[in-house]
Design an enzyme around this catalytic site. Structure first.
Site, PDB file in Angstrom:
ATOM      1  NE  ARG A 543     -34.446   5.522 -31.009  1.00  0.00           N
ATOM      2  CZ  ARG A 543     -34.457   5.469 -29.681  1.00  0.00           C
ATOM      3  NH1 ARG A 543     -33.842   4.475 -29.050  1.00  0.00           N
ATOM      4  NH2 ARG A 543     -35.092   6.377 -28.968  1.00  0.00           N
ATOM      5  CE  LYS A 548     -30.053   8.319 -36.036  1.00  0.00           C
ATOM      6  NZ  LYS A 548     -28.672   7.836 -36.263  1.00  0.00           N
ATOM      7  CE  LYS A 654     -23.963  -3.008 -36.972  1.00  0.00           C
ATOM      8  NZ  LYS A 654     -24.973  -2.449 -36.037  1.00  0.00           N
TER       9      LYS A 654
HETATM   10  C1  26V Z   1     -27.894  10.596 -25.007  1.00  0.00           C
HETATM   11  C2  26V Z   1     -28.817  10.436 -24.023  1.00  0.00           C
HETATM   12  C3  26V Z   1     -29.238  11.613 -23.269  1.00  0.00           C
HETATM   13  C4  26V Z   1     -29.988  11.269 -22.016  1.00  0.00           C
HETATM   14  C5  26V Z   1     -31.000  10.188 -22.202  1.00  0.00           C
HETATM   15  C6  26V Z   1     -30.368   8.922 -22.712  1.00  0.00           C
HETATM   16  C7  26V Z   1     -29.348   9.163 -23.750  1.00  0.00           C
HETATM   17  C8  26V Z   1     -28.893   8.108 -24.481  1.00  0.00           C
HETATM   18  C9  26V Z   1     -27.947   8.285 -25.465  1.00  0.00           C
HETATM   19  C10 26V Z   1     -27.457   9.535 -25.750  1.00  0.00           C
HETATM   20  C11 26V Z   1     -26.436   9.755 -26.804  1.00  0.00           C
HETATM   21  C12 26V Z   1     -26.618   8.890 -27.981  1.00  0.00           C
HETATM   22  C13 26V Z   1     -25.468   9.080 -28.881  1.00  0.00           C
HETATM   23  C14 26V Z   1     -25.362   8.006 -29.932  1.00  0.00           C
HETATM   24  O1  26V Z   1     -25.954   6.944 -29.880  1.00  0.00           O
HETATM   25  N1  26V Z   1     -24.552   8.304 -30.902  1.00  0.00           N
HETATM   26  C15 26V Z   1     -24.310   7.415 -31.998  1.00  0.00           C
HETATM   27  O2  26V Z   1     -23.113   6.695 -31.695  1.00  0.00           O
HETATM   28  C16 26V Z   1     -22.785   5.764 -32.711  1.00  0.00           C
HETATM   29  C17 26V Z   1     -21.582   4.985 -32.226  1.00  0.00           C
HETATM   30  O3  26V Z   1     -20.474   5.816 -32.143  1.00  0.00           O
HETATM   31  C18 26V Z   1     -22.529   6.477 -34.010  1.00  0.00           C
HETATM   32  O4  26V Z   1     -22.269   5.525 -35.003  1.00  0.00           O
HETATM   33  C19 26V Z   1     -23.743   7.329 -34.409  1.00  0.00           C
HETATM   34  O5  26V Z   1     -23.437   8.091 -35.547  1.00  0.00           O
HETATM   35  C20 26V Z   1     -24.133   8.232 -33.264  1.00  0.00           C
HETATM   36  O6  26V Z   1     -25.356   8.896 -33.544  1.00  0.00           O
END
Ligand code: 26V
Length: 805
Positions: A543, A548, A654
């Site tokens: 993303r 990042k 990966k």
């Molecule tokens: C937050 C929100 C807030 C409301 C709207 C929708 C939404 C969707 C997702 C999130 C949190 C995203 C957090 C995330 O993807 N973290 C990632 O998690 C990976 C798996 O643990 C990790 O490898 C990444 O470093 C981390 O950024």
């Protein structure tokens, strides 16, 4: 002519003739197509159904066995499952790759085209959702009794295209055709309520909601390796209780007649495309409660019918994992069910619920930590708001806590502390991230509950991320290791001695080159862009987010362009810079960064001096399927986040597994990757997390760093002057001001170190033998990063559940 249904069973895996007949049967009798008239999609449906038949028996057997042997069940609650395509995965799991290809080709159908005709199921944003998908695969492969629970969004993550270099978004439509992997379960329905008020009588609280929707389950079987076990992914779809109102219809008011179903179905209509900022508040909160409440109702129903009527025994049989705080409402919801429906006293219900629940934190970014205003929570879920207050004061009494820790604070409900207080175990996703959690967001709570936080470093499934996406490497591994590595990735260690074997290195290099050629052909076909497969493929895919630091990468690329132009005669290492990733639609700076990459890329690609030296490629709509093509083809993996901000990363794993060398900061799982592959086989640069904090506390001034780094100063001047945007010279005024004035993510502070390490990388590339040796050692030492290891860790340290295999 076939008239009998042809059901395949994996006990006696079919021969090619049986498979051929099964496909033809499904083409005729479930797809309703004459083979003479069948289109690619018809063939895909027929093949999918023939393969799906093979998954059914193990699926039923697993279900019966789990029930009979009373296994402890793991319920993985996640707002997101970024699964990608399923057909190739299932075929490989069953060990039928070669046979299916042959049979399909004998029908004169292009096998690759058939596989890629399947839409890429993108029910997730990024890392968190993809991790959930890898975990599903691993839970079935190690033989854990597990259920994935989520939402069946009608529209997954938006489709990205570039218009004049700017990101535009279109609705994604993966359910336009029948989704042949799912089974609708009309009998598995729960009424999910919202709003209304709470009345009290005889000391009991009665929630009188004023809105109800139905949650309907859709099940997808998740077969593990060789079909020895198959779990279920159950996704909930929202439906109106009454489909439509006849009275307005008869009056001719068709809109009003359809209103109830339109409103109800809105809940599962679209995936929130934002992985950082909270927005669209009320609907998002309803989505979270909708799938959490339906999942808990399902879990409880199953427990009461198959296990016990004594709800205090729930924790013996059920472990519920909350994937981030999105399902954190599970804590008050489970207490509500135990207290209001099963008459457990509150304090007992608190303990019962907490003994079942576990919470994974995936980010420390303050803007991604969920909070809901008390007003909104009270309106949407009035009974839960009461219970949250009660949980808050009960916890305060329990641990005699200080004023610092509160769930409800300044008029907001903080979901992080709610999840922490409601969980038996709380985990971070890499060693660094877990330590930072203890020192920052959960400092006070960790002091009160010092045994609660544990680490489980992320992992990725080697089935999708080596076996399926990298057939060339797969063949090499099978040749040298046998095929045990697929379920025991530590076996990759045995490759390490071969790193010193010139002929093995040559085979490894040949596999890499085949993958690069495949990517080159793909880029040519989809974008009309030609790339040189002998150049270094330098890849950053994730993303788009400021932390990042795609900016650091593209600024360096522009500086490299300047350097080459100044000395075109020098012997430059040819590089193709490949970017992939989507920006949240509301994240203006991320969208600017995309446009800047495209602008700088267009300038560089149009410069004849760059031919054979430097090229920028940014294919639109990066998704799981594109990752499967890019990752095996990478030489260099960019993992360059500001230290302390990337919780773990999984793309980093990966890429390294597939023989790319990493250029990275000491952030997230990069640290553990560096320990695994060894300092000589990775390019680490930049500030540490502690240095980032110290620099910030000392009053960070990016201007001082820029002044000391002429290469960066020059690029910023060019961007500010419109060198890359002659059509709109001031386009990046805001971005450049940000970098010069605040630069929260410390691009300027790390630029020199990044420049230097990239120089070293260029030099290393020239020694092809040494580079390939490092590439082999990356693959050899990455076995620990299998999600099978991660899942066994959760089972042991968190769920107290026993994997069968
Ligand atoms: C937050 C929100 C807030 C409301 C709207 C929708 C939404 C969707 C997702 C999130 C949190 C995203 C957090 C995330 O993807 N973290 C990632 O998690 C990976 C798996 O643990 C990790 O490898 C990444 O470093 C981390 O950024």
């Amino acid at each position: 002519m076939l008239t009998e249904p042809l059901i395949l069973h994996p006990e006696s895996l079919p021969d090619a003739e049986a498979l051929r007949r099964a496909i033809e049967y499904h083409l005729r009798y479930t797809t309703g197509k004459n083979p003479k008239a069948a289109k690619l999609t018809d063939w895909r449906m027929a093949v999918t159904r023939a393969i799906r038949d093979l998954v059914i028996a193990p699926w039923f057997e697993t279900t019966e066995r789990v029930r009979a042997e009373r296994h402890k069940r793991v319920c993985y609650l996640s707002m997101e499952f970024l699964i990608g395509r399923l057909l190739e995965d299932a075929i490989a799991n069953l060990g039928l790759d070669e046979m299916v290809r042959k049979v399909v080709e004998d029908f004169d159908v292009d096998y690759t085209a058939l596989l890629t005709d399947e839409p890429d199921a993108a029910l997730g944003n990024g890392g968190l959702g993809r991790l959930a998908a890898c975990f599903l695969d691993s839970m079935s492969t190690v033989g854990l009794a597990a259920h994935g629970y989520g939402i069946r969004y009608n529209h997954g993550l938006f489709r990205q295209s570039f218009e004049n270099g700017w990101q535009t978004e279109d609705a994604e439509d993966w359910l336009r055709q029948v989704h042949p992997w799912e089974f609708e379960r009309p009998e598995t329905q729960y009424r999910i309520s919202f709003g209304g008020e709470v009345r009290q009588h005889d000391g009991h609280h009665q929630w009188r909601p004023d809105e109800t929707v139905l949650a309907v389950g859709y099940d997808t079987p998740v077969p593990g390796w060789r079909g020895r076990w198959a779990n279920t992914l159950r996704l909930w779809s929202a439906k109106a209780e009454r489909e439509f109102d006849l009275e307005p219809f008869n009056r001719g008011d068709y809109m009003a007649a359809a209103a109830p179903s339109v409103l109800a179905e809105t809940i599962s209509r679209v995936l929130y495309p934002d992985d950082t900022t909270e927005q669209g508040k009320a609907l998002r909160l309803k989505q979270e409660y909708f799938f959490t409440a339906a999942s808990l109702a399902d879990i409880l129903r199953r427990f009461l019918t198959h296990h016990d009527t004594d709800v205090t025994k729930l924790p013996q049989f059920i472990a519920i994992q909350l994937n981030d705080t999105h399902p954190a409402i599970a804590f008050p919801e489970l207490i509500r069910l135990l207290v209001d429906v099963h008459q457990q006293p509150f304090a007992e219900a608190f303990e019962t619920a907490r003994s079942c629940l576990h919470y994974t934190n995936h980010t420390l970014l303050p803007e991604a930590l969920e909070r809901w205003s008390v007003g909104l929570m009270g309106r949407v879920l009035p009974r839960h708001m009461e219970l949250i207050d009660q949980i808050d004061s009960h916890h305060a009494n329990l641990v005699k806590r200080s004023a610092g820790v509160k769930i409800v604070d300044h008029g907001e409900v903080h979901m992080g502390p709610l999840a922490f207080i409601g969980a038996r175990r709380v985990n971070g996703v890499s060693a660094l991230h877990t330590n930072l959690m203890k020192q920052t967001v959960f400092k006070e709570l960790n002091a009160l509950h010092p045994d609660r936080i544990v680490n489980q470093t992320n992992g990725v499934t080697p089935r999708r991320w080596i076996y399926n996406c990298n057939p060339a490497l797969r063949a090499l591994l099978n040749e040298h290791l046998g095929d045990d590595w697929v379920t025991d990735l530590d076996r990759l260690q045995d490759l390490a001695p071969l790193a010193d074997d010139a002929s093995f290195r040559q085979s490894f290099a040949a596999a890499k080159r085949a993958n690069k050629l495949y990517l080159a052909r793909h880029l040519e076909n989809t974008m009309g862009v030609a790339v040189d497969p002998d150049a270094m493929f330098d890849i950053q895919i994730k993303r788009i987010h400021e932390y990042k630091r795609q900016l650091l990468n593209i600024l360096h690329t522009a500086a490299q362009w300047n350097a080459i132009r100044k000395e075109p005669g020098k012997d430059w290492t040819p590089r193709v810079k490949i970017f992939g990733g989507k920006a949240a639609p509301g994240y203006a700076m991320a969208k600017q960064i995309i446009k800047l990459i495209n602008d700088i890329g267009a300038t560089i690609n149009a410069d004849p001096v760059m031919e054979g030296r430097l090229q920028v490629v940014y294919p639109p709509n990066y998704n799981v399927s594109m990752a499967e093509i890019l990752i095996p083809a990478a030489d260099l993996s960019e993992q360059i986040s500001t230290a302390g901000m990337e919780a773990s990363g999984t793309g980093n794993m990966k890429l390294s597994m597939n023989g790319a060398l990493t250029v990275g900061t000491l952030d997230g799982a990069n640290i553990e990757i560096a320990e695994a592959v060894g300092a000589d086989n990775i390019f680490i640069f930049g500030m540490t997390a502690d240095q980032v904090t110290a620099t910030r506390e000392a009053g960070y001034d990016p201007a001082a760093y820029i002044a000391a780094e002429p290469r960066l100063a020059e690029v910023l001047e060019q961007i500010a002057a419109g060198t890359f945007s002659p059509d709109d010279p001031h386009r990046y005024a805001g971005l450049v001001d940000m970098l010069r004035g605040s630069d929260w993510f410390m691009v300027a502070a790390d630029f020199s170190a990044y420049w230097d390490v990239q120089q070293r990388i260029d030099e290393s590339w020239r020694d092809r033998e040494a580079w390939m040796r490092s590439a082999v050692l990356n693959t050899a030492h990455m076995g620990w990063f299998s999600s099978d290891r991660t899942i066994r860790g959760y089972a042991r340290d968190i769920w107290e559940a026993q994997p069968k295999f």
